[in-house]
Design a protein around this motif. Sequence first.
Motif: not given
Length: 538
Positions: A172-177
């Motif tokens: 939720y902080s970087s938008g990545k898996f």
Amino acid sequence: MRKLVLCGLLVPFVFLGQTPKIIVGIVVDQMCYDYLYRFQHHFSTDGFNRFLTSGVNCRNTNYNYVPTYTGPGHASIYTGTTPYNHGIVANEWYDRTQAKGVNCVFDPSVQAVGNSSSGYGQVSPHHLETMTITDQLKFTYPSSKVFSISIKDRSAALPGGHLSDGSYWFDYSSGKFITSTFYMNQLPSWVQTFNEQKNADSYLADWELLNDPSSYSRRIDNSPYEVTIKGAKTPTFPYAFTSFARGNYSQFTITPFANTLLTDFALELIQREGLGKNDATDMLCMSYSTPDIVGHAFGPYSLEIEDIYARLDLELAKLFNTLDKQVGKHNYVVFLTADHAVVPVPQQLTDEKLPGGYFDMSACLTSINTQLQKKYGSILIQSEENQNIYLDYPLIDSLKLNRSVIQQEVASILRSFPEVKVAVTGSDLERGIIQDPWMQMILNGYSKERSGDVIFILKPGYLAISSNASSEHKGTSHGSAFNYDTHVPLLWYGNRMKHQEIFRPLEITDISATLVHMLKLQRIGSMTGKPIVEILGH
Ligand code: ZN
Ligand code: ZN
């Protein structure tokens, strides 16, 4: 001699014909059974309809424990037993030894892999007290590859089990898996590349209705039962996410584009990890979290939820068509279910003169505390989580009071609230005092270490809320023992399965019990589910 040679040739052929090369398990977070029919007119031929017209539809599948939350749901689907055995009694429970709430997948001994801040990465399945079907497969056949992916961390960590080759969830902080050091020390290069090219930023778009507005079963877009999400003026289409949600990855998860991101990640994973190309069966567990996030905000009778399912159908079609091409039509099995369903917005129930309403939890606790204070001079309660009351043992012991007397006292105060249907003490459950089917469901969800001293359930249609503010009367939730929360879809497709509908009652724990036989594995430790024999027969 000739016969022997023939046998030698036939055996592997038969083996391949019966055992799928890959099993894909799909969990839709918060899906009611009736969505299959209520939204079917939106569905394409290759999405949900693949299951409905060519697969197996288990039409009477229910959860058999309470509370019906995401962590326990995913754990029960993949272990084939209930929280009583797998230990995941809630998303968060009160830990007496640490004197604080703990998250079902939080693991302070591991670190995030794939982002710099550890906030969303200290995750593992270490609280699971039994093996998952994915563990059993991997432990028995180490060459099997097992992966799990989701937007929510718990929906990836619990299905993948302890031996997963990779469990990935959304940061939720970087938008990545990302993943954690429980699984690996570095993201595979294909995941790094995927994150660089295909992430929340590149998928974010404005949200408009997919189909002609007249084709939706709900016509009222702006209802009083919906939450207005931050940045929007009203709970109505179109949602201009590109203007107010950019860079807000938490808000990205309420958009249908989070479902697309997850599907594309799954397709990339199947290809890059070579799933279905092995001599042993591989398994991919995926969980779509967005339907739950949308469902909480807008409720099961909103245009938003209808559109989310119209769009999710296209994701499923994309997945099926890729599996057909990459693995072969008869070489895979896909099952789809949900971790729980949901109650209609209680305010709508009461407005329409139906049974239901709200239960003010803080007022209830104040009342219990006042009565205990009056009688014993002290508040003897340490915490309340998920309608579990945890007593303050050190205080009770220091006052030389009897714990089970206090338990009974709290239970009887709870029973005096008209909204409370059942209140039972942990001691009574452990002694086997079960008076009705709801108590049996409480026991199935009970852990002597992790559950409270007194557990209660509300009457049907009621939701516990933390205050009586009007904002609490918008949106909805789940967690109860009642059918609106427990009745979920269970669909199967693939590997020459006979098309059929099964109406006999099935339990959520039957899924892994069926997979055990499909994969010819030993039943797992404390598995309680029963195989769905109709699916296994040819
Ligand atoms: Zn859920
Ligand atoms: Zn939920």
